[in-house]
Write a protein that holds these residues in place. Sequence first.
Motif, PDB file in Angstrom:
ATOM      1  N   ASP A 161      -9.906  26.947 -30.503  1.00  0.00           N
ATOM      2  CA  ASP A 161      -8.601  26.453 -30.916  1.00  0.00           C
ATOM      3  C   ASP A 161      -8.150  25.290 -30.042  1.00  0.00           C
ATOM      4  O   ASP A 161      -6.975  25.135 -29.740  1.00  0.00           O
ATOM      5  N   ILE A 162      -9.095  24.487 -29.601  1.00  0.00           N
ATOM      6  CA  ILE A 162      -8.783  23.306 -28.797  1.00  0.00           C
ATOM      7  C   ILE A 162      -9.148  22.055 -29.596  1.00  0.00           C
ATOM      8  O   ILE A 162     -10.241  21.967 -30.144  1.00  0.00           O
ATOM      9  N   LYS A 163      -8.214  21.131 -29.649  1.00  0.00           N
ATOM     10  CA  LYS A 163      -8.480  19.840 -30.251  1.00  0.00           C
ATOM     11  C   LYS A 163      -8.578  18.818 -29.127  1.00  0.00           C
ATOM     12  O   LYS A 163      -7.777  18.829 -28.194  1.00  0.00           O
ATOM     13  N   ALA A 164      -9.557  17.938 -29.217  1.00  0.00           N
ATOM     14  CA  ALA A 164      -9.771  16.928 -28.172  1.00  0.00           C
ATOM     15  C   ALA A 164      -9.791  15.548 -28.822  1.00  0.00           C
ATOM     16  O   ALA A 164     -10.567  15.296 -29.742  1.00  0.00           O
ATOM     17  N   GLU A 165      -8.915  14.678 -28.340  1.00  0.00           N
ATOM     18  CA  GLU A 165      -8.843  13.323 -28.872  1.00  0.00           C
ATOM     19  C   GLU A 165      -8.743  12.326 -27.720  1.00  0.00           C
ATOM     20  O   GLU A 165      -8.068  12.579 -26.719  1.00  0.00           O
ATOM     21  N   TYR A 166      -9.413  11.196 -27.881  1.00  0.00           N
ATOM     22  CA  TYR A 166      -9.351  10.134 -26.873  1.00  0.00           C
ATOM     23  C   TYR A 166      -8.191   9.189 -27.193  1.00  0.00           C
ATOM     24  O   TYR A 166      -7.892   8.913 -28.357  1.00  0.00           O
ATOM     25  N   SER A 167      -7.544   8.708 -26.138  1.00  0.00           N
ATOM     26  CA  SER A 167      -6.451   7.755 -26.308  1.00  0.00           C
ATOM     27  C   SER A 167      -6.287   6.964 -25.013  1.00  0.00           C
ATOM     28  O   SER A 167      -7.065   7.119 -24.067  1.00  0.00           O
ATOM     29  N   THR A 168      -5.256   6.140 -24.969  1.00  0.00           N
ATOM     30  CA  THR A 168      -4.940   5.347 -23.779  1.00  0.00           C
ATOM     31  C   THR A 168      -3.495   5.621 -23.391  1.00  0.00           C
ATOM     32  O   THR A 168      -2.602   5.629 -24.247  1.00  0.00           O
ATOM     33  N   SER A 170       0.161   4.980 -21.068  1.00  0.00           N
ATOM     34  CA  SER A 170       1.045   3.817 -20.970  1.00  0.00           C
ATOM     35  C   SER A 170       0.605   2.823 -19.894  1.00  0.00           C
ATOM     36  O   SER A 170       1.061   1.678 -19.875  1.00  0.00           O
ATOM     37  N   TYR A 171      -0.293   3.273 -18.987  1.00  0.00           N
ATOM     38  CA  TYR A 171      -0.800   2.392 -17.933  1.00  0.00           C
ATOM     39  C   TYR A 171      -2.153   1.776 -18.299  1.00  0.00           C
ATOM     40  O   TYR A 171      -2.750   1.069 -17.490  1.00  0.00           O
ATOM     41  N   GLY A 172      -2.638   2.063 -19.483  1.00  0.00           N
ATOM     42  CA  GLY A 172      -3.925   1.533 -19.922  1.00  0.00           C
ATOM     43  C   GLY A 172      -5.119   2.365 -19.521  1.00  0.00           C
ATOM     44  O   GLY A 172      -6.265   1.931 -19.692  1.00  0.00           O
ATOM     45  N   ASN A 173      -4.884   3.573 -18.976  1.00  0.00           N
ATOM     46  CA  ASN A 173      -5.987   4.445 -18.573  1.00  0.00           C
ATOM     47  C   ASN A 173      -6.551   5.193 -19.770  1.00  0.00           C
ATOM     48  O   ASN A 173      -5.788   5.735 -20.589  1.00  0.00           O
ATOM     49  N   GLU A 174      -7.867   5.222 -19.868  1.00  0.00           N
ATOM     50  CA  GLU A 174      -8.508   6.022 -20.915  1.00  0.00           C
ATOM     51  C   GLU A 174      -8.341   7.498 -20.577  1.00  0.00           C
ATOM     52  O   GLU A 174      -8.486   7.900 -19.420  1.00  0.00           O
ATOM     53  N   GLN A 175      -8.044   8.312 -21.589  1.00  0.00           N
ATOM     54  CA  GLN A 175      -7.796   9.726 -21.345  1.00  0.00           C
ATOM     55  C   GLN A 175      -8.283  10.570 -22.515  1.00  0.00           C
ATOM     56  O   GLN A 175      -8.398  10.096 -23.637  1.00  0.00           O
ATOM     57  N   LEU A 176      -8.575  11.833 -22.185  1.00  0.00           N
ATOM     58  CA  LEU A 176      -8.907  12.830 -23.199  1.00  0.00           C
ATOM     59  C   LEU A 176      -7.722  13.780 -23.272  1.00  0.00           C
ATOM     60  O   LEU A 176      -7.324  14.369 -22.263  1.00  0.00           O
ATOM     61  N   VAL A 177      -7.144  13.917 -24.453  1.00  0.00           N
ATOM     62  CA  VAL A 177      -5.977  14.763 -24.645  1.00  0.00           C
ATOM     63  C   VAL A 177      -6.413  16.052 -25.327  1.00  0.00           C
ATOM     64  O   VAL A 177      -6.976  16.029 -26.417  1.00  0.00           O
ATOM     65  N   LEU A 226      -8.135  12.266 -17.254  1.00  0.00           N
ATOM     66  CA  LEU A 226      -8.560  10.878 -17.147  1.00  0.00           C
ATOM     67  C   LEU A 226     -10.076  10.795 -16.996  1.00  0.00           C
ATOM     68  O   LEU A 226     -10.744  11.777 -16.655  1.00  0.00           O
ATOM     69  N   LYS A 227     -10.606   9.613 -17.238  1.00  0.00           N
ATOM     70  CA  LYS A 227     -12.048   9.395 -17.185  1.00  0.00           C
ATOM     71  C   LYS A 227     -12.624   9.741 -15.821  1.00  0.00           C
ATOM     72  O   LYS A 227     -13.763  10.185 -15.702  1.00  0.00           O
ATOM     73  N   SER A 228     -11.825   9.565 -14.774  1.00  0.00           N
ATOM     74  CA  SER A 228     -12.267   9.859 -13.408  1.00  0.00           C
ATOM     75  C   SER A 228     -12.360  11.360 -13.136  1.00  0.00           C
ATOM     76  O   SER A 228     -12.909  11.776 -12.123  1.00  0.00           O
ATOM     77  N   GLY A 229     -11.785  12.176 -14.030  1.00  0.00           N
ATOM     78  CA  GLY A 229     -11.748  13.621 -13.826  1.00  0.00           C
ATOM     79  C   GLY A 229     -10.424  14.115 -13.295  1.00  0.00           C
ATOM     80  O   GLY A 229     -10.248  15.315 -13.081  1.00  0.00           O
ATOM     81  N   ARG A 230      -9.469  13.207 -13.100  1.00  0.00           N
ATOM     82  CA  ARG A 230      -8.153  13.608 -12.593  1.00  0.00           C
ATOM     83  C   ARG A 230      -7.305  14.184 -13.712  1.00  0.00           C
ATOM     84  O   ARG A 230      -7.389  13.758 -14.863  1.00  0.00           O
ATOM     85  N   ILE A 231      -6.458  15.166 -13.352  1.00  0.00           N
ATOM     86  CA  ILE A 231      -5.529  15.792 -14.293  1.00  0.00           C
ATOM     87  C   ILE A 231      -4.130  15.364 -13.852  1.00  0.00           C
ATOM     88  O   ILE A 231      -3.576  15.929 -12.896  1.00  0.00           O
ATOM     89  N   PRO A 232      -3.528  14.362 -14.498  1.00  0.00           N
ATOM     90  CA  PRO A 232      -2.293  13.753 -13.980  1.00  0.00           C
ATOM     91  C   PRO A 232      -1.139  14.729 -13.777  1.00  0.00           C
ATOM     92  O   PRO A 232      -0.454  14.670 -12.755  1.00  0.00           O
ATOM     93  N   GLU A 233      -0.896  15.626 -14.729  1.00  0.00           N
ATOM     94  CA  GLU A 233       0.264  16.519 -14.617  1.00  0.00           C
ATOM     95  C   GLU A 233      -0.043  17.841 -13.925  1.00  0.00           C
ATOM     96  O   GLU A 233       0.796  18.728 -13.891  1.00  0.00           O
ATOM     97  N   ASN A 234      -1.267  17.989 -13.421  1.00  0.00           N
ATOM     98  CA  ASN A 234      -1.623  19.234 -12.734  1.00  0.00           C
ATOM     99  C   ASN A 234      -1.432  20.440 -13.657  1.00  0.00           C
ATOM    100  O   ASN A 234      -0.882  21.469 -13.261  1.00  0.00           O
ATOM    101  N   THR A 235      -1.912  20.306 -14.905  1.00  0.00           N
ATOM    102  CA  THR A 235      -1.649  21.313 -15.934  1.00  0.00           C
ATOM    103  C   THR A 235      -2.819  22.271 -16.163  1.00  0.00           C
ATOM    104  O   THR A 235      -2.807  23.030 -17.130  1.00  0.00           O
TER     105      THR A 235
END
Length: 260
Positions: A161-168, A170-177, A226-235
């Motif tokens: 039940d996980i959906k994964a989509e790529y996007s960018t 607001s800072y232009g960083n590539e991310q997987l949501v 993020l592409k680097s492996g960082r999780i910005p919101e610590n979620t």
Amino acid sequence: EEATVVTTFTRTVYLEYFKSLFVGENYKEQKAEILNDSILVFSIYDSLQFSVDATAPIVVKLPLSGYILKVDLLHFHLLYKEELEAYHCSILGYYLFNPVDPGSRREQRKIARARVNNFYNSSMHFCRSLYHRQLAGNGYVFENACPPRKESAYSKDYRFDIKAEYSTDSYGNEQLVLTHSSCNNFLITYHENARKRPVDLTYLNTERSTFHYSNLSFLADTVRILKSGRIPENTLIFGGSIGKKRIAYMLPEDYIPSMQ
């Protein structure tokens, strides 16, 4: 006036507890050391729940990986979470890595090997593998830890039940949501060979030496990686073997494992 004693523990006890949660359970084995622990200010809620503030950046010596790490601590909270039915340690801060001159070729090789060992089966390694959709190729089996929806004995309905989509962002960083609708608890099994390197599970009959188990929980319905492996919101919360790799194992966001 009347006073309430919330704990009989001393600062020394809480400082040791903080180091095990912040730097890592085996920080002494890693020879990691906080050089300025006098700047830490503790707020105690009860014996096992507390927060920590720092009046200046925390300086951590990481001799095995060859860094002096400065942490601008935004918050550190150890609180009991009803939804998790467990204590949750939340750490947020900015990290500045200052490499230490190894002094010799031999020491340089030792540090390079230590950094590689720190990287594999870390949250950075897992998240990068997830981002690039290469979990199996990097030794990971990722499984749903929630009970199946159907109660039939013949049913194995363990859908993510996980959906994964790529996007960018607001800072232009590539991310997987990542978004999920039901289960937010997962099991991670990591396979490594005798050289402590990930086993490529996409090949049949691959020799597997050692298994390491971790667990993963979502703290939000939507998680950004993020592409680097960082999780910005610590979620994301990692437990088990990955969860034990804390500050003492941290690496810069742009780290690329060497072949040494």
